[in-house]
Design a protein around this motif. Structure first.
Motif, mmCIF file in Angstrom:
data_model
loop_
_atom_site.group_PDB
_atom_site.id
_atom_site.type_symbol
_atom_site.label_atom_id
_atom_site.label_comp_id
_atom_site.label_asym_id
_atom_site.label_seq_id
_atom_site.Cartn_x
_atom_site.Cartn_y
_atom_site.Cartn_z
ATOM 1 N N GLU A 44 46.906 34.406 30.547
ATOM 2 C CA GLU A 44 47.386 35.027 31.962
ATOM 3 C C GLU A 44 47.290 36.584 31.964
ATOM 4 O O GLU A 44 47.304 37.160 30.864
ATOM 5 C CB GLU A 44 48.691 34.751 32.482
ATOM 6 C CG GLU A 44 49.364 33.358 32.532
ATOM 7 C CD GLU A 44 50.709 33.113 32.799
ATOM 8 O OE1 GLU A 44 51.677 33.907 32.722
ATOM 9 O OE2 GLU A 44 51.042 31.711 33.178
ATOM 10 N N LEU A 45 47.140 37.228 32.876
ATOM 11 C CA LEU A 45 47.036 38.534 32.945
ATOM 12 C C LEU A 45 48.456 39.135 33.104
ATOM 13 O O LEU A 45 49.049 39.215 34.315
ATOM 14 C CB LEU A 45 45.958 39.256 34.070
ATOM 15 C CG LEU A 45 45.581 40.685 34.143
ATOM 16 C CD1 LEU A 45 44.922 41.271 32.774
ATOM 17 C CD2 LEU A 45 44.828 40.996 35.166
ATOM 18 N N SER A 46 48.839 39.820 32.299
ATOM 19 C CA SER A 46 50.386 40.436 32.424
ATOM 20 C C SER A 46 50.526 41.665 33.140
ATOM 21 O O SER A 46 51.311 42.051 33.814
ATOM 22 C CB SER A 46 50.976 40.335 31.031
ATOM 23 O OG SER A 46 52.404 40.631 31.169
ATOM 24 N N ASP A 69 47.852 44.831 34.571
ATOM 25 C CA ASP A 69 46.634 45.426 35.145
ATOM 26 C C ASP A 69 47.037 46.224 36.221
ATOM 27 O O ASP A 69 46.508 45.830 37.199
ATOM 28 C CB ASP A 69 45.822 44.516 35.248
ATOM 29 C CG ASP A 69 44.290 44.925 35.729
ATOM 30 O OD1 ASP A 69 44.264 46.220 35.586
ATOM 31 O OD2 ASP A 69 43.623 44.452 36.414
ATOM 32 N N ASP A 80 44.460 47.010 38.749
ATOM 33 C CA ASP A 80 43.461 46.113 39.170
ATOM 34 C C ASP A 80 42.063 45.977 38.774
ATOM 35 O O ASP A 80 41.064 45.942 39.767
ATOM 36 C CB ASP A 80 43.709 45.869 40.450
ATOM 37 C CG ASP A 80 43.294 44.367 41.238
ATOM 38 O OD1 ASP A 80 43.138 43.578 40.349
ATOM 39 O OD2 ASP A 80 42.958 44.249 42.132
ATOM 40 N N SER A 91 39.787 41.140 35.146
ATOM 41 C CA SER A 91 40.423 39.678 35.207
ATOM 42 C C SER A 91 40.201 38.958 33.969
ATOM 43 O O SER A 91 39.641 39.388 32.862
ATOM 44 C CB SER A 91 39.479 38.858 36.041
ATOM 45 O OG SER A 91 38.146 38.782 35.599
ATOM 46 N N VAL A 92 41.014 37.946 33.753
ATOM 47 C CA VAL A 92 41.179 37.258 32.576
ATOM 48 C C VAL A 92 40.793 35.775 32.950
ATOM 49 O O VAL A 92 41.288 35.041 33.740
ATOM 50 C CB VAL A 92 42.608 37.401 31.909
ATOM 51 C CG1 VAL A 92 43.563 36.821 32.567
ATOM 52 C CG2 VAL A 92 42.587 36.889 30.500
ATOM 53 N N ILE A 125 38.286 38.980 28.617
ATOM 54 C CA ILE A 125 38.752 39.966 29.708
ATOM 55 C C ILE A 125 37.357 40.680 30.228
ATOM 56 O O ILE A 125 36.595 41.044 29.501
ATOM 57 C CB ILE A 125 39.696 41.164 29.236
ATOM 58 C CG1 ILE A 125 40.937 40.554 28.697
ATOM 59 C CG2 ILE A 125 39.856 42.297 30.159
ATOM 60 C CD1 ILE A 125 41.688 41.839 28.023
ATOM 61 N N VAL A 139 45.727 47.109 29.164
ATOM 62 C CA VAL A 139 45.765 46.037 29.684
ATOM 63 C C VAL A 139 46.415 44.903 28.685
ATOM 64 O O VAL A 139 46.415 44.835 27.780
ATOM 65 C CB VAL A 139 44.440 45.308 30.091
ATOM 66 C CG1 VAL A 139 44.379 43.875 30.610
ATOM 67 C CG2 VAL A 139 43.643 46.310 30.868
ATOM 68 N N ILE A 168 47.662 40.752 28.140
ATOM 69 C CA ILE A 168 47.231 39.548 28.563
ATOM 70 C C ILE A 168 48.267 38.619 27.756
ATOM 71 O O ILE A 168 48.988 39.090 26.496
ATOM 72 C CB ILE A 168 46.049 39.341 28.018
ATOM 73 C CG1 ILE A 168 45.880 39.062 26.670
ATOM 74 C CG2 ILE A 168 44.931 39.875 28.855
ATOM 75 C CD1 ILE A 168 44.299 38.672 26.249
ATOM 76 N N LYS A 209 52.140 37.907 23.656
ATOM 77 C CA LYS A 209 51.343 38.939 24.227
ATOM 78 C C LYS A 209 50.424 39.740 23.491
ATOM 79 O O LYS A 209 50.721 40.130 22.330
ATOM 80 C CB LYS A 209 52.265 39.921 25.013
ATOM 81 C CG LYS A 209 53.020 39.312 26.364
ATOM 82 C CD LYS A 209 53.711 39.975 27.016
ATOM 83 C CE LYS A 209 54.426 39.440 28.132
ATOM 84 N NZ LYS A 209 55.546 40.399 29.116
#
Length: 823
Positions: free
Chosen positions: A446-448, A450, A453, A456-457, A464, A485, A487, A500
């Motif tokens: 998951e993208l925790s 960003d 914006d 994307s992950v 990434i 960033v 994740i 993480k």
């Protein structure tokens, strides 16, 4: 030759008193020497050869054989103190060869005579002592005596004297002069000096056996361990310990110390000292149980996981009783921690670090205990405190069962750094994580975090990918050019484990920003150095930013009036080449960075006259002027009616119109008119200066230096007072500015009226002029739409327009009345 001889009568007196001839000889230690011719020098001893079977000692010989011309040489009589005899008691008899055939009389005087202690028989010369003497009160008496002729009352010889020395006997016992107060020592005191030092003194004759003292411990309670007396010198004794104290058996000792002299008979005295014993660590702590067990979940910390106690026979709440626990083995990685409960003396076992175990694991710990105070043990009357000679500390075994739980995925590494050039096209693969999970095989990403914006992950792989161009100058990028960033990896365990990873994206700079003016509007003082500093900023970093190159646009008119100095650096300088009329000017500039990236900026310059210490007010007035909202207070607001427009009136100025009576043209651009004004010339009066209450506009007015001097002084004092007021209370700035404006307005109107009066000297009545017509000379492209719907027909607010208009009306009215001018 002189001889000593005793008559029968005198001998009978001595024998009658119990003295033998030998005793008499011993008591007479004085020779009465006669006087001879100068040629006779020999003296012989006719008596007292021996006394009690002993020859005379050297001192006696010296005393008996000394002779001087016509003088009696007397010795010292020895008298024993405290003699138990019948008094008065004979101590000696005086003779003189001149007394033969004459009636003589003996006489004594001096110490002890006047007190009745000593006397002499005037006829026989026998000396008596009348009572006992004490050597400790007085050890020597000096007595003088004379021999007189009874017939002619003349001295038969010169004045003579003798001494009576009191001989000491052992009649005093030693006395303690220093006895220490009760002392306290630890139980584990070794064989050494105790803090008990005593002193004693004997007042009998020093240096004799009568005053020599011997010390000893006469008794002690209890009797063990033995305490001895060690004599330091002839007056001092130190007590020492032999063996070991035992607090459990005795907590206090009473020691009697005796001081005894060496005289005959011996005399002694004693003193009692107290010694208190303080408990020390002579009992090791012992665990109450030998084995303990506990359970704990992995990846968790536990405070107070397990408690265990000890027994200790020492006194509670002392350092010899307080336990100190320690690990002997098993605490790898320092996962566990030991503490002591200060109230119960129990040991506390805790888990301080989260630890991962792949399977359920048993941890074996071995723990020991000791006291804070080192342990000492008495063995064979010897105190042992050396750890190597003592038995090992007591210990226990503890088994902790660590229960395995679902472990979260583990990023390797948990932090990654990647490097990307800013403004790169999207769709770039930036990072692929490496994850390990011993408990799960299914992991999703998951993208925790960003914030911009930009990425994307991939849910399955964690890759990434950039989705937008990244701007290094974005507020989401830190000062080091790093965009963060975060994740997360989540497994399918129960409960799910999450971890993480932080990816630091380092954005390298490109030249994607042009230089820009920090401030597009500046004020230049026409009566100053005719120069302003131009500051520039560039969002890019080195080498895509400054130092910058400055230049003017290719316009001859601009270059005739302005130049740049300096024209290179982080800042530029705009200099007015020729004097220009006060007003607003737009100067186009070209600014180039190190990579020749060029931007064109327009700098708005307000050229005005700046009086001493007033420039600050001008700058602040520029800020106030940009506000066009309707305000109830008339402080800096030039609008009488609220127009219901968002943002207020348009930012457009009408050009000033000269108030010269001989011309009616309107000045629309100072550069186009090519009008050069010198500071020494008189300022023309403009409509805007007379009727505007804007402080910035007032500051543009040109003062007539040849008139109205008193008005100038009034302005100067006003400026100084205002400046002091601003320093002391910045919160009252707006109100102070309003007051300053009123005073300044009054002075300006006075000066302009003086100019009008001087120009109209030949006119009997004031004749108005046309200065401008509606729509003429305006630089505005369009007029604002006015809407007065909210006011209705009620214009009564114009009846009272505030203090500024009151001052204006009063000045104009008084001046016109004085000139008999009709408006």
């Amino acid at each position: 030759m002189i001889m000593i001889f005793v008559t029968a009568n005198e001998s009978a007196k001595f024998f009658g008193s119990g003295l033998t001839l030998t005793a008499l000889c011993c008591s007479l230690s004085v020779l009465h020497l006669g006087v001879y011719d100068k040629t006779e020098r020999q003296v012989s001893l006719a008596a007292l050869n021996e006394c009690h079977g002993r020859k005379l000692n050297a001192r006696s010989k010296q005393d008996l054989l000394v002779r001087t011309k016509r003088r009696w040489v007397l010795s010292t009589f020895e008298l024993q103190e405290e003699m138990d005899v019948e008094y008065p008691h004979i101590i000696s008899q005086m003779f003189n060869d001149k007394t033969r055939g004459r009636k003589s009389a003996f006489q004594i005087s001096g110490e002890g005579v006047e007190e009745g202690l000593f006397s002499i028989n005037e006829s026989s010369g026998v000396v008596f002592v009348h009572r006992r003497v004490d050597r400790e009160k007085k050890s020597m008496y000096h007595i003088e005596f004379d021999v007189w002729d009874r017939d002619d009352h003349k001295k038969l010889d010169r004045e003579l004297s003798f001494d009576v020395e009191v001989q000491d006997i052992n009649d005093n016992a030693p006395e303690f002069t220093k006895v220490p107060p009760p002392a306290t020592v630890l139980e584990n005191t070794k064989d050494e000096d105790l803090p008990l030092l005593l002193e004693a003194k004997d007042i009998d004759q020093p240096g004799t056996n009568n005053s020599k003292i011997a010390f000893s411990v006469k008794s002690q309670t209890p009797k063990e361990p033995k305490i001895e007396a060690y004599q330091v010198d002839d007056r001092t004794v130190q007590l020492k310990l032999k063996g070991c104290f035992n607090y459990d058996k005795a907590k206090q000792y009473k020691i009697t110390v005796e001081a005894k002299d060496h005289g005959e008979p011996q005399h002694s005295s004693s003193a009692v000292v107290t010694l208190n014993i303080k408990d020390a660590n002579n009992h090791p702590p012992v665990f109450k149980k030998r084995k303990y067990e506990a359970e704990a979940w992995e990846m968790k910390t536990y405070k107070n996981l397990l408690r265990f106690g000890v027994d200790d026979k020492d006194t509670p709440n002392t350092d010899g009783w307080r336990a100190k626990y320690f690990f002997i083995s098993g605490n790898k990685g320092e996962i566990f921690q030991l503490e002591t409960d200060t109230k119960t003396n129990e040991g506390i076992l805790s888990i301080m670090k989260e630890t991962n175990y792949e399977i359920t694991t048993f941890v074996n710990l071995r723990i020991g205990v000791e006291n804070i105070q080192p342990l000492c043990i008495c063995k064979d009357d010897k105190l042992t405190c050396n750890a190597s000679s003592l038995p090992p500390p007591d210990s226990i075994n503890i088994t902790v069962r660590m229960i395995d739980t679902n472990d979260p995925p583990e990023f390797k590494p948990p932090t990654a750094d990647i490097y990307v050039k800013e403004e790169t096209e999207p769709g770039v693969l930036l990072f692929t994580p490496t994850v390990h999970d011993v408990d799960s095989s299914s992991i999703r990403f998951e993208l925790s975090d960003d914030k911009a914006d930009w990425v994307s992950v991939d849910e399955k792989t964690g890759q990434i990918i950039s989705t937008k161009k990244m701007d290094r100058e974005s507020p989401y990028v830190d000062s080091n050019g790093v965009y963060k960033v975060v994740i997360a990896a989540v497994d399918n365990g129960e409960p799910p484990g999450t971890s993480k990873c932080t990816v630091n994206i380092h954005l390298s700079d490109v030249n994607d920003n042009v230089p820009m003016l920090v401030n597009n509007s500046l004020i230049m003082c026409g009566n100053g150095d005719n120069k302003v500093i131009v500051s520039v900023q560039d969002a890019d970093g080195d080498p895509f930013s400054g130092p910058f190159s400055f230049s003017l646009v290719d316009d001859e008119t601009v270059k005739q009036h302005w130049k740049l100095d300096p024209a290179y650096g982080d800042q530029g300088g705009l200099v007015m080449v020729k004097a220009l009329p006060y007003g607003n000017y737009s100067v186009p500039l070209l600014i180039k960075d190190q990579q020749s990236q060029i931007s064109q900026e327009t700098l708005d310059v307000v050229l005005c006259e700046c009086e001493d210490n007033v420039l600050l007010l001008v700058l602040e007035c520029e800020k106030v002027k940009t506000t066009f909202e309707y305000m109830d207070k008339d402080e800096g607001n030039q609008t009488l009616i609220k127009y219901n427009q968002e943002g207020g009136g348009a930012d457009c100025k009408a050009e000033p119109t000269l108030l010269t009576p001989t011309s009616t043209f309107i000045v629309t651009d100072g550069i186009k008119q090519s009008y050069i004004m010198k500071k020494s010339e008189m300022s023309p009066v403009t409509y805007e200066e007379v009727f505007s209450t804007d402080v910035n506009t007032v500051s543009k007015s040109l003062i007539n230096h040849n008139s109205h001097v008193m008005s100038l002084h009034r302005e100067r004092d006003s400026h100084r007072n205002l400046e002091e007021h601003l320093r002391s209370n910045s919160s009252n700035y707006q109100r102070s500015l309003s007051l300053w404006s009123e005073q300044r307005l009054e002075g300006q109107i006075d000066r302009k009226l003086c100019v009008i009066n001087s120009n109209q000297a030949d006119h009997t009545a004031y004749q108005p002029f046309s200065y401008a017509y509606e729509g003429q000379g305006s630089r505005c492209q369009s007029l604002d739409e006015l809407s007065l719907d909210n006011l209705g027909d009620d214009l009564q607010f114009l009846d009272n327009l505030g203090p500024r208009f009151t001052v204006l009306g009063r000045i104009c009215h008084q001046t016109m009345q004085g000139k008999d001018t009709q408006l």
